[in-house]
Scaffold this motif. Sequence first.
Motif, PDB file in Angstrom:
ATOM      1  N   ALA A  36       1.809   3.466   8.078  1.00 21.21           N
ATOM      2  CA  ALA A  36       2.463   2.529   7.158  1.00 21.21           C
ATOM      3  C   ALA A  36       1.495   2.053   6.078  1.00 21.21           C
ATOM      4  CB  ALA A  36       3.033   1.348   7.927  1.00 21.21           C
ATOM      5  N   LEU A  37       0.269   1.758   6.457  1.00 17.65           N
ATOM      6  CA  LEU A  37      -0.717   1.319   5.459  1.00 17.65           C
ATOM      7  C   LEU A  37      -1.031   2.437   4.468  1.00 17.65           C
ATOM      8  CD1 LEU A  37      -3.098  -0.866   7.616  1.00 17.65           C
ATOM      9  CD2 LEU A  37      -1.483  -1.625   5.880  1.00 17.65           C
ATOM     10  N   LEU A  38      -1.164   3.658   4.961  1.00 19.17           N
ATOM     11  CA  LEU A  38      -1.385   4.794   4.052  1.00 19.17           C
ATOM     12  C   LEU A  38      -0.186   5.009   3.139  1.00 19.17           C
ATOM     13  CD1 LEU A  38      -3.123   7.357   6.421  1.00 19.17           C
ATOM     14  CD2 LEU A  38      -4.140   6.123   4.504  1.00 19.17           C
ATOM     15  N   THR A  39       1.003   4.821   3.679  1.00 24.87           N
ATOM     16  CA  THR A  39       2.216   4.945   2.864  1.00 24.87           C
ATOM     17  C   THR A  39       2.240   3.898   1.758  1.00 24.87           C
ATOM     18  OG1 THR A  39       3.433   5.816   4.757  1.00 24.87           O
ATOM     19  CG2 THR A  39       4.740   4.940   2.943  1.00 24.87           C
ATOM     20  N   GLY A  40       1.876   2.662   2.084  1.00 24.31           N
ATOM     21  CA  GLY A  40       1.839   1.604   1.072  1.00 24.31           C
ATOM     22  C   GLY A  40       0.805   1.854   0.002  1.00 24.31           C
ATOM     23  N   VAL A  41      -0.371   2.336   0.404  1.00 26.11           N
ATOM     24  CA  VAL A  41      -1.419   2.644  -0.579  1.00 26.11           C
ATOM     25  C   VAL A  41      -0.970   3.793  -1.480  1.00 26.11           C
ATOM     26  CG1 VAL A  41      -3.768   3.563  -0.827  1.00 26.11           C
ATOM     27  CG2 VAL A  41      -3.308   1.728   0.803  1.00 26.11           C
ATOM     28  N   TYR A  42      -0.362   4.823  -0.878  1.00 29.40           N
ATOM     29  CA  TYR A  42       0.130   5.933  -1.701  1.00 29.40           C
ATOM     30  C   TYR A  42       1.251   5.477  -2.625  1.00 29.40           C
ATOM     31  CZ  TYR A  42       2.210  10.166  -3.378  1.00 29.40           C
ATOM     32  OH  TYR A  42       2.704  11.128  -4.217  1.00 29.40           O
ATOM     33  N   LEU A  43       2.149   4.633  -2.122  1.00 27.53           N
ATOM     34  CA  LEU A  43       3.242   4.136  -2.964  1.00 27.53           C
ATOM     35  C   LEU A  43       2.698   3.394  -4.173  1.00 27.53           C
ATOM     36  CD1 LEU A  43       6.256   3.660  -3.496  1.00 27.53           C
ATOM     37  CD2 LEU A  43       6.142   1.716  -1.935  1.00 27.53           C
ATOM     38  N   ALA A  44       1.665   2.584  -3.965  1.00 26.94           N
ATOM     39  CA  ALA A  44       1.073   1.844  -5.083  1.00 26.94           C
ATOM     40  C   ALA A  44       0.391   2.779  -6.079  1.00 26.94           C
ATOM     41  CB  ALA A  44       0.075   0.816  -4.559  1.00 26.94           C
ATOM     42  N   ALA A  45      -0.228   3.841  -5.583  1.00 30.82           N
ATOM     43  CA  ALA A  45      -0.968   4.756  -6.463  1.00 30.82           C
ATOM     44  C   ALA A  45      -0.143   5.951  -6.923  1.00 30.82           C
ATOM     45  CB  ALA A  45      -2.214   5.248  -5.738  1.00 30.82           C
TER      46      ALA A  45
END
Length: 150
Positions: A36-45
């Motif tokens: 989930a944290l990787l998904t959020g970071v990717y979503l932001a970038a």
Amino acid sequence: MTTRTDIEQHPDVAEMRSRFERATSNPRAQSVEALALLTGVYLAASPWIAGFSGLTTLAVTNLILGIAYCVCMGGFASAYERTHAMAWAACAIGAFTILSPWIVSGAVDTTRTIVNNVIVGAVALLCGLAMMAAGGRDRPSASVGPSSMS
């Protein structure tokens, strides 16, 4: 003369804390949180990774949604007892991410932005649903038997 009872000593509070600790200490919950944290970071970038050229509104939307998703999903391991109710917000962010190319940008002309947001939104939605289910997974099931039917 009244005696003051401390709610922290109540047996139900201790059981609830124990259940929440079990829910977040297993490898499945920890891997869901990491994903989930990787998904959020990717979503932001993602606007800069996938190249949302000319779609600044959608790029800013993805940046804000990614940061909000990381904030929602980031607190689960350290403070699950206080943050597990925010999993519904993570699910809403995932669902909005799927729909945002059409809602925010109107008629999107690039397949890249649609595919990016649908895949990232689906992963975010599934991670949120997994975290919602993590707290209820270890509840004892009520058995229906002859003794409970009286």
